[in-house]
Design a protein around this motif. Structure first.
Motif, PDB file in Angstrom:
ATOM      1  N   LYS A  62      25.587 -57.908 -26.746  1.00  0.00           N
ATOM      2  CA  LYS A  62      25.048 -57.237 -27.936  1.00  0.00           C
ATOM      3  C   LYS A  62      23.837 -57.998 -28.471  1.00  0.00           C
ATOM      4  O   LYS A  62      22.806 -57.411 -28.795  1.00  0.00           O
TER       5      LYS A  62
ATOM      6  N   LEU B 275      21.846 -59.936 -26.893  1.00  0.00           N
ATOM      7  CA  LEU B 275      20.731 -59.756 -25.967  1.00  0.00           C
ATOM      8  C   LEU B 275      20.034 -58.413 -26.187  1.00  0.00           C
ATOM      9  O   LEU B 275      18.822 -58.334 -26.306  1.00  0.00           O
TER      10      LEU B 275
ATOM     11  N   LYS C 250      20.079 -56.585 -28.762  1.00  0.00           N
ATOM     12  CA  LYS C 250      19.462 -56.532 -30.071  1.00  0.00           C
ATOM     13  C   LYS C 250      18.119 -57.259 -30.063  1.00  0.00           C
ATOM     14  O   LYS C 250      17.139 -56.768 -30.602  1.00  0.00           O
ATOM     15  N   SER C 251      18.089 -58.411 -29.412  1.00  0.00           N
ATOM     16  CA  SER C 251      16.813 -59.119 -29.401  1.00  0.00           C
ATOM     17  C   SER C 251      15.810 -58.412 -28.492  1.00  0.00           C
ATOM     18  O   SER C 251      14.618 -58.650 -28.577  1.00  0.00           O
ATOM     19  N   LEU C 252      16.286 -57.519 -27.641  1.00  0.00           N
ATOM     20  CA  LEU C 252      15.369 -56.703 -26.837  1.00  0.00           C
ATOM     21  C   LEU C 252      14.956 -55.442 -27.581  1.00  0.00           C
ATOM     22  O   LEU C 252      14.232 -54.606 -27.061  1.00  0.00           O
ATOM     23  N   ASP C 253      15.449 -55.314 -28.811  1.00  0.00           N
ATOM     24  CA  ASP C 253      15.053 -54.208 -29.688  1.00  0.00           C
ATOM     25  C   ASP C 253      15.430 -52.829 -29.143  1.00  0.00           C
ATOM     26  O   ASP C 253      14.698 -51.866 -29.317  1.00  0.00           O
ATOM     27  N   PHE C 254      16.577 -52.738 -28.479  1.00  0.00           N
ATOM     28  CA  PHE C 254      17.040 -51.427 -28.047  1.00  0.00           C
ATOM     29  C   PHE C 254      17.491 -50.627 -29.255  1.00  0.00           C
ATOM     30  O   PHE C 254      17.878 -51.186 -30.283  1.00  0.00           O
TER      31      PHE C 254
ATOM     32  N   PRO D 164      19.727 -48.692 -31.804  1.00  0.00           N
ATOM     33  CA  PRO D 164      21.093 -49.012 -32.226  1.00  0.00           C
ATOM     34  C   PRO D 164      22.158 -48.172 -31.539  1.00  0.00           C
ATOM     35  O   PRO D 164      23.252 -48.657 -31.235  1.00  0.00           O
TER      36      PRO D 164
END
Lengths: 441, 145
Positions: free
Chosen positions: B28, B30, B32-36, B38
């Motif tokens: 999660k 990872l 999130k930091s890849l800006d996928f 939500p």
């Protein structure tokens, strides 16, 4: 990138670069560079943890001073119910109201009716909700911001209703502008708050709209004034009747205490959580699907609820006991109050003014390939770092530092294990003149 | 042919209930930091967690590969364990071979595989009874505009 306004400031002159705030921050929003703490604005959720641990008072809440609201024609104090649990037993709610008036407020609005309205709105909301569960309370601004920043997939589960304090601001402006024949803009509604996070919910609401309140002042800011005013007043015999008249019902105190929604949501699968670290654990479980079969989560970022807010004066347990005592003196159900709630509930809109959206925070730059490249770079950097999370580089832990390096915001040589220069740099900052004699001893 | 952009492997231990889900938490973070988006993160997280829990509950040990390509995000799980004799039956909501002990911990309500199916765009299960199971589930990505 957009600059977020926060409910506190860092005074660089008083900051000693001690790392306490950086280590406690739950969202890794603090960096300490050159012996001074700085904030990554978009990551900060205004929880106030840093204020609590700052040993020098360099991090301070920016509430509104009473002078700033003097331009308004009519000033109304909207006290958080927590205020009534802060004083010695001989300072009654009547004294507190008089005390606020002695400090320049023209009126004091105690929002028992708005609490009951909000309770009823929540009940109907939960009843008719068809979406994802659990629903989450939105009265604690820190929780709303935590969801926006760290659990964007859960924003729809935040109860999308106005809080009692906002309802109070709206209603008092309507009432006084009618009664006094002045415009609503000439009336200031100032929340007397238990924490700096509620200030920020007024200055910059999470939904990006304008609040019906005009600012906030901390309980700690009005405490001495109220105490002084109370001491100059004589005891009167009818304090008990006055207390009941002012506070109206014990439901006034239910919102700021943990398990406050228990009575209101009787029959639902309900869970009450306080303390940010506990809440984060539960939210993680919900997100994974590990925690199911819960309808409603009541969450307060401060451990023990708003009674433990960072602008309160008295100890959490003492004020809890005081409020419980006050509650026992108040009616459970007041017919006059019930009639008012009935009248005001009919046909009214309690939905918040705009939807709450996720806050995009990091990694947004470039396409997927570039973003993945940065992550892989960060992992490679991390392998070279000691993994001790000492914080001397200025980031709270090695993982965060590795990400900062990959994003170009920090350098590998900021690590004391990898650079002798860094150690010398820190010696100059933290040891100042003392270093020469220490080194040779 | 899809280009593989990222891969990370995690090992999963059987009956490790206290640490169960930590790999999912890392995935999660990872994503999130890849800006996928939500919604994608939420779906991947559910798929990863259920798949991980299946290994924790039923297998002896297993490995989870988290893969991102330019077309999809995939969770590949391979375990050594008893295998699934009837996959069709295992896919039914409420079907479970969990022990009472697992149920007391709040797991094993027969929602694992159905939940994976519900939250993924594709799911492939291969099982060899007595040897182990391979689950491949993923979410398709709409190419960057």
């Amino acid at each position: 990138m957009r600059k977020w306004i926060h409910g506190f400031k860092i005074d660089a002159d008083r900051c000693i670069g001690c790392l306490a705030c950086m280590r406690t921050c739950p969202t890794q929003a603090v960096r300490v560079r050159d012996g001074r703490a700085g904030l990554l604005s978009e990551l900060c959720i205004d929880c106030g943890s840093c204020l609590k641990v700052c040993p020098t008072g360099a991090i301070y809440a920016t509430t509104r001073s009473l002078d700033e609201v003097s331009k308004f024609k009519f000033k109304v104090a909207v006290p958080s119910p927590v205020l009534f649990g802060q004083f010695p037993a001989n300072v009654t709610p009547g004294h507190i109201v008089e005390g606020l008036k002695s400090m320049g407020f023209d009126a004091v609005w105690i929002f028992t009716a708005e609490i009951e309205l909000a309770n009823r709105a929540i009940r109907e909301y939960v009843q008719s909700w068809k979406g994802k569960l659990p629903l989450i309370t939105s009265s604690c601004p820190v929780i709303v911001r935590l969801v926006q920043v760290a659990y964007p997939g859960m924003v729809d589960q935040l109860i999308h209703l106005e809080t009692p304090r906002e309802l109070a601001g709206r209603e008092l402006k309507r009432k006084y502008s009618e009664e006094l024949g002045i415009s609503k803009d000439e009336i200031a509604a100032i929340y007397v708050t238990s924490c700096q996070a509620k200030t920020i919910s007024i200055i910059e609401p999470a939904e990006g709209v304008k609040s019906d309140l005009d600012g906030a002042t901390g309980i700690a800011d009005v405490y001495n004034g109220i105490l002084a005013s109370a001491q100059s007043r004589k005891e009167t015999n009818d304090q008990k009747a006055l207390t009941a008249k002012l506070l109206r019902s014990e439901s006034l105190f239910e919102w700021d205490m943990s398990e406050g929604q228990h009575r209101n949501l009787h029959g639902y699968r309900y869970m009450s959580l306080t303390g940010l670290s506990n809440i984060i654990r539960v939210f993680d479980d919900i997100e994974k699907g590990k925690l199911r079969n819960i309808d409603f989560l009541e969450c307060y970022a401060c451990w023990g609820g708003c009674l433990n807010g960072n602008l309160t004066v008295d100890n959490l347990y003492i004020s809890h006991a005081k409020l419980k005592r006050l509650m026992s003196e108040l009616p459970k159900d007041d017919p006059e109050l019930a009639a008012e709630v009935e009248r005001r509930f009919e046909g009214k809109e309690f939905y918040a003014k705009a939807p709450i959206l996720p806050r995009s925070v990091e990694g947004g730059m470039g396409g997927l390939k570039e973003r993945i490249k940065r992550i892989m770079e960060a992992e490679a950097v991390l392998a070279d770092l000691p993994g001790l999370d000492c914080g001397l580089c200025g980031a709270p832990d090695c993982t965060t530092q590795a990400k900062d390096i990959a994003a170009g915001d920090a350098r590998k040589c900021d690590c004391v294990f990898l650079s002798e220069d860094r150690m010398n740099h820190l010696r100059r900052i933290y040891l100042k003149g003392k270093q020469d004699s220490n080194l040779n001893s | 042919m899809a280009e593989e952009l990222f891969r990370k492997s995690f090992s999963i231990l059987s009956c490790n209930f206290d640490k169960a889900g930590e790999n999912t938490t890392e995935i999660k973070a990872l994503l999130k930091s890849l800006d996928f988006n939500p919604d994608i993160i939420r779906r991947v997280v559910v798929v990863a967690f259920e798949a991980e829990m299946n290994v924790v509950m039923y297998a002896n040990r297993g490995r989870m590969d988290f893969v991102i390509t330019d077309e999809e995000i995939r969770i590949d799980i391979t375990d050594e364990g008893p295998g699934i004799p009837d996959i069709k039956q295992a896919m039914q909501e409420g079907y479970s071979t969990a022990t009472d002990e697992m149920r007391e911990m709040g797991f094993g309500f027969g929602m694992g595989l159905p939940n994976i199916k519900k939250h993924s765009d594709f799911l492939e299960i291969k099982s060899d009874v007595g040897k182990g199971t391979t689950v491949m589930a993923g979410i398709r990505l709409v190419p960057d505009a």
